[in-house]
Design a protein around this motif. Structure first.
Motif, PDB file in Angstrom:
ATOM      1  N   ALA A   1       1.818  -0.620   1.610  1.00  0.00           N
ATOM      2  CA  ALA A   1       2.863  -0.166   0.768  1.00  0.00           C
ATOM      3  C   ALA A   1       3.715  -1.283   0.763  1.00  0.00           C
ATOM      4  O   ALA A   1       4.279  -1.695  -0.710  1.00  0.00           O
ATOM      5  CB  ALA A   1       3.785   0.773   1.675  1.00  0.00           C
ATOM      6  N   LEU A   2       3.689  -2.427   1.556  1.00  0.00           N
ATOM      7  CA  LEU A   2       4.397  -3.713   1.271  1.00  0.00           C
ATOM      8  C   LEU A   2       3.344  -4.545   0.460  1.00  0.00           C
ATOM      9  O   LEU A   2       4.182  -5.135  -0.732  1.00  0.00           O
ATOM     10  CB  LEU A   2       4.512  -4.626   2.649  1.00  0.00           C
ATOM     11  CG  LEU A   2       5.566  -4.485   3.557  1.00  0.00           C
ATOM     12  CD1 LEU A   2       5.437  -5.383   4.631  1.00  0.00           C
ATOM     13  CD2 LEU A   2       6.905  -4.917   2.886  1.00  0.00           C
ATOM     14  N   LEU A   3       2.272  -4.662   0.138  1.00  0.00           N
ATOM     15  CA  LEU A   3       1.332  -5.126  -0.793  1.00  0.00           C
ATOM     16  C   LEU A   3       1.776  -4.433  -2.028  1.00  0.00           C
ATOM     17  O   LEU A   3       1.637  -5.206  -3.103  1.00  0.00           O
ATOM     18  CB  LEU A   3      -0.066  -5.104  -0.304  1.00  0.00           C
ATOM     19  CG  LEU A   3      -0.587  -6.183   0.651  1.00  0.00           C
ATOM     20  CD1 LEU A   3      -1.844  -5.776   1.039  1.00  0.00           C
ATOM     21  CD2 LEU A   3      -0.309  -7.684   0.218  1.00  0.00           C
ATOM     22  N   GLN A   4       1.674  -3.131  -2.021  1.00  0.00           N
ATOM     23  CA  GLN A   4       1.913  -2.543  -3.337  1.00  0.00           C
ATOM     24  C   GLN A   4       3.394  -3.062  -4.062  1.00  0.00           C
ATOM     25  O   GLN A   4       3.394  -3.213  -5.215  1.00  0.00           O
ATOM     26  CB  GLN A   4       2.094  -1.148  -3.052  1.00  0.00           C
ATOM     27  CG  GLN A   4       2.567   0.001  -4.148  1.00  0.00           C
ATOM     28  CD  GLN A   4       1.206   0.227  -5.005  1.00  0.00           C
ATOM     29  OE1 GLN A   4       0.338   0.693  -4.558  1.00  0.00           O
ATOM     30  NE2 GLN A   4       1.424  -0.155  -6.496  1.00  0.00           N
ATOM     31  N   GLN A   5       4.255  -2.687  -3.232  1.00  0.00           N
ATOM     32  CA  GLN A   5       5.744  -3.467  -3.612  1.00  0.00           C
ATOM     33  C   GLN A   5       5.929  -4.846  -4.049  1.00  0.00           C
ATOM     34  O   GLN A   5       6.512  -5.076  -5.011  1.00  0.00           O
ATOM     35  CB  GLN A   5       6.791  -2.741  -2.959  1.00  0.00           C
ATOM     36  CG  GLN A   5       8.263  -2.833  -3.558  1.00  0.00           C
ATOM     37  CD  GLN A   5       8.354  -1.751  -4.520  1.00  0.00           C
ATOM     38  OE1 GLN A   5       7.716  -1.219  -4.759  1.00  0.00           O
ATOM     39  NE2 GLN A   5       9.345  -2.057  -5.410  1.00  0.00           N
TER      40      GLN A   5
ATOM     41  N   PRO B   1      10.519 -12.190  -4.396  1.00  0.00           N
ATOM     42  CA  PRO B   1       9.847 -10.910  -3.877  1.00  0.00           C
ATOM     43  C   PRO B   1       8.957 -10.307  -5.046  1.00  0.00           C
ATOM     44  O   PRO B   1       8.008  -9.199  -4.725  1.00  0.00           O
ATOM     45  CB  PRO B   1      11.074  -9.900  -4.450  1.00  0.00           C
ATOM     46  CG  PRO B   1      11.858 -10.449  -5.282  1.00  0.00           C
ATOM     47  CD  PRO B   1      11.786 -12.129  -5.036  1.00  0.00           C
ATOM     48  N   LEU B   2       8.401 -10.970  -6.051  1.00  0.00           N
ATOM     49  CA  LEU B   2       7.439 -10.669  -7.049  1.00  0.00           C
ATOM     50  C   LEU B   2       7.552  -9.153  -7.525  1.00  0.00           C
ATOM     51  O   LEU B   2       8.689  -8.852  -7.488  1.00  0.00           O
ATOM     52  CB  LEU B   2       6.215 -10.920  -6.437  1.00  0.00           C
ATOM     53  CG  LEU B   2       5.864 -12.234  -5.735  1.00  0.00           C
ATOM     54  CD1 LEU B   2       4.383 -12.675  -4.739  1.00  0.00           C
ATOM     55  CD2 LEU B   2       5.806 -13.113  -6.922  1.00  0.00           C
ATOM     56  N   THR B   3       6.567  -8.642  -8.179  1.00  0.00           N
ATOM     57  CA  THR B   3       6.674  -7.388  -8.737  1.00  0.00           C
ATOM     58  C   THR B   3       5.525  -6.409  -8.180  1.00  0.00           C
ATOM     59  O   THR B   3       4.614  -6.947  -7.595  1.00  0.00           O
ATOM     60  CB  THR B   3       6.414  -7.376 -10.224  1.00  0.00           C
ATOM     61  OG1 THR B   3       4.786  -8.169 -10.439  1.00  0.00           O
ATOM     62  CG2 THR B   3       7.464  -8.542 -10.769  1.00  0.00           C
ATOM     63  N   PRO B   4       5.722  -5.278  -8.224  1.00  0.00           N
ATOM     64  CA  PRO B   4       4.507  -4.276  -7.702  1.00  0.00           C
ATOM     65  C   PRO B   4       3.098  -4.414  -8.209  1.00  0.00           C
ATOM     66  O   PRO B   4       3.109  -5.043  -9.280  1.00  0.00           O
ATOM     67  CB  PRO B   4       4.959  -2.833  -8.112  1.00  0.00           C
ATOM     68  CG  PRO B   4       6.529  -2.848  -8.352  1.00  0.00           C
ATOM     69  CD  PRO B   4       6.774  -4.388  -8.971  1.00  0.00           C
ATOM     70  N   ALA B   5       2.103  -3.974  -7.457  1.00  0.00           N
ATOM     71  CA  ALA B   5       0.876  -4.068  -8.039  1.00  0.00           C
ATOM     72  C   ALA B   5       0.548  -3.350  -8.950  1.00  0.00           C
ATOM     73  O   ALA B   5       0.902  -2.389  -9.459  1.00  0.00           O
ATOM     74  CB  ALA B   5      -0.250  -3.749  -6.749  1.00  0.00           C
TER      75      ALA B   5
ATOM     76  N   PRO C   1       7.936   4.222  -4.777  1.00  0.00           N
ATOM     77  CA  PRO C   1       8.451   2.631  -4.190  1.00  0.00           C
ATOM     78  C   PRO C   1       9.109   2.960  -2.724  1.00  0.00           C
ATOM     79  O   PRO C   1       9.885   4.175  -2.735  1.00  0.00           O
ATOM     80  CB  PRO C   1       9.147   2.269  -5.373  1.00  0.00           C
ATOM     81  CG  PRO C   1       8.976   2.670  -6.469  1.00  0.00           C
ATOM     82  CD  PRO C   1       8.413   4.204  -6.064  1.00  0.00           C
ATOM     83  N   PRO C   2       8.917   1.984  -1.746  1.00  0.00           N
ATOM     84  CA  PRO C   2       9.675   2.088  -0.607  1.00  0.00           C
ATOM     85  C   PRO C   2      11.078   1.930  -0.700  1.00  0.00           C
ATOM     86  O   PRO C   2      11.406   1.218  -1.642  1.00  0.00           O
ATOM     87  CB  PRO C   2       9.016   1.071   0.303  1.00  0.00           C
ATOM     88  CG  PRO C   2       8.370   0.203  -0.520  1.00  0.00           C
ATOM     89  CD  PRO C   2       8.036   0.911  -1.719  1.00  0.00           C
TER      90      PRO C   2
END
Length: 341
Positions: free
Chosen positions: A101-105, A272-276, A250-251
Motif C-alpha cells: 500500500a505504501l508503494l501504491q501511494q 512523496p511522489l505520486t501513486p502507482a 488510498p490510505p
C-alpha cells in the motif's frame, strides 16, 4: 547503478562489506584468493545478524545450500527457523500488504530504488515485476541476499553492508530509499535515518514501513519519535495501510498523536511522489492457491506466526471457499509465489 563497492570480497556476485566483520571479510578474501569459493560461501552463509540467538548449522549442511531446489529447502538448510516461516508466507501477511500500500501511494517511478534491510527481497520482486529496473537490496545478512538473488528477485543488485558504514553503493540520485519491517531493530536510528536521507539525496524519498510502536523485540519508538528522527509529518497506521490495499482505496494519513494505539506505523519523508499507475492490490499472474490452506483449512506455520498475524488476517477465511469469491486474489487466497518457492 554503476555497482561501486570497493575493497569487499565478492561471492556469487554479492559483495561482503558488513561493518564489524573484519576478520570474516579477511578470511573470505584469503579463501577466494586460493580459489576456495565453496568454503568462502559457507563462511558467509553462517553469518547472522546481531539479534539472532541460534547457532549456525554445521559447515557440511551449509555446503548443501547451493543445491537446494526451492526457497523453503534452502532456508531449512540454513537453519532459519521462525524467520523461515515469515519469509515463506510473506506474500499474504498483513505487514507485506501494508508495504504494498505504501508503494501504491508513493511510487518510485523511474528512480533508483534502495531497499534497506531487504531480507529475501519480497518488495524488490514486486517492483521488478512492475517494471522498475534500477533495484538494490542492502542487508547485513549475506545469506538472505543470497536467497533473494537465487529464488526471489534475480534482477536486483545486492550488497551485504550496514548502511551507516557502507562503501560507495553506486546509486543514482535522487533515489527512493525504503526500509520495511526493520527500522525498529536499528539501534542507532538517527544515524540510520541520516544515511537513508543522504543516499536519497536532495529531491529523493525515504520510506519506512511497519515500524513497531510497542514490541518486545527490537527497540521501538513512539510515533513522535519516528517522526522526529525521520524529519517528516507524513505518517500512516499500519493496519490502515493493509485495509486500504484490500479495499482498493488510498490510505489515510494520521497525526502522530493519534497513532499511540497502533501496533506499527509507516512514514514517508522527502518527495512523496505520486501513486502507482497500476493496482498493487491485484497480484500478478501466475497465481496459485495460498499454501497456508491445508486440506481446505487455514493453518498457520507456527503459534508465534498465528499470534502475530492471525488477528490481523481476517481477509483470509478459516476455510477455503467454494466457489472462490471474485476478489480471491486481492484477499490473497490466490498468491504470486516465486517460481521455486
Amino acid at each position: 547503478m554503476s555497482g561501486l563497492v570497493l575493497d569487499a570480497p565478492v561471492v556469487d556476485g554479492i559483495p561482503f562489506a558488513r561493518a564489524g566483520r573484519d576478520d570474516l571479510r579477511a578470511r573470505v578474501g584469503e579463501l577466494l584468493a586460493a580459489g576456495e569459493v565453496d568454503r568462502a560461501r559457507v563462511l558467509l552463509l553462517a553469518d547472522a545478524d546481531d539479534w539472532w540467538t541460534e547457532p549456525p548449522p554445521p559447515p557440511e549442511q551449509l555446503a548443501r545450500v547451493p543445491a537446494a531446489g526451492t526457497l523453503r529447502e534452502a532456508m531449512q538448510l540454513l537453519g532459519m527457523g521462525r524467520v523461515a516461516d515469515y519469509f515463506a508466507h510473506r506474500w499474504s501477511d498483513p505487514t507485506h500488504l501494508a508495504g504494498l500500500a505504501l508503494l501504491q501511494q508513493h511510487w518510485p517511478g523511474d528512480r533508483p530504488v534502495v531497499d534497506v534491510a531487504c531480507g529475501i527481497g519480497a518488495h524488490l520482486r514486486e517492483l521488478a515485476r512492475r517494471g522498475v529496473p534500477d533495484l538494490l537490496g542492502v542487508d547485513v545478512v549475506w545469506a538472505k541476499l543470497w536467497l533473494a538473488q537465487r529464488f526471489v528477485c534475480p534482477t536486483a543488485r545486492y550488497v551485504c553492508a550496514d548502511l551507516t558504514a557502507a562503501p560507495d553503493l553506486g546509486v543514482g540520485q535522487p533515489a527512493y530509499v525504503m526500509c520495511h519491517d526493520a527500522f525498529y531493530f536499528l539501534r542507532d536510528k538517527p544515524a540510520a535515518a541520516a544515511a537513508m536521507r543522504a543516499l536519497a539525496a536532495d529531491g529523493g524519498t525515504v520510506v519506512v514501513g511497519h515500524a513497531h510502536v510497542a514490541d518486545p523485540h527490537g527497540e521501538p519508538l513512539p510515533p513522535e519519535g519516528y517522526a522526529e528522527v525521520l524529519g517528516t509529518g507524513l505518517l500512516y497506521d499500519d493496519d490502515e495501510l493493509t485495509r486500504s490495499l484490500l479495499e482498493g482505496r488510498p490510505p489515510r494519513p494520521a497525526h502522530p498523536a493519534d497513532l499511540h494505539a497502533s501496533e506499527a506505523v509507516a512514514l514517508v519523508a522527502g518527495d512523496p511522489l505520486t501513486p502507482a499507475p497500476a493496482d498493487l492490490g491485484e497480484p500478478l499472474p501466475p497465481l496459485t492457491p495460498n499454501p497456508l490452506y491445508r486440506d481446505g483449512v487455514l493453518t498457520w506455520p507456527s503459534g508465534r506466526y498465528a499470534a502475530e498475524y492471525g488477528p490481523r488476517s481476517s481477509y483470509l477465511p478459516e476455510r477455503w471457499p467454494d466457489p472462490l469469491p471474485a476478489d480471491a486474489a486481492r484477499r490473497r487466497l490466490l498468491v504470486d509465489l516465486p517460481e521455486a518457492w
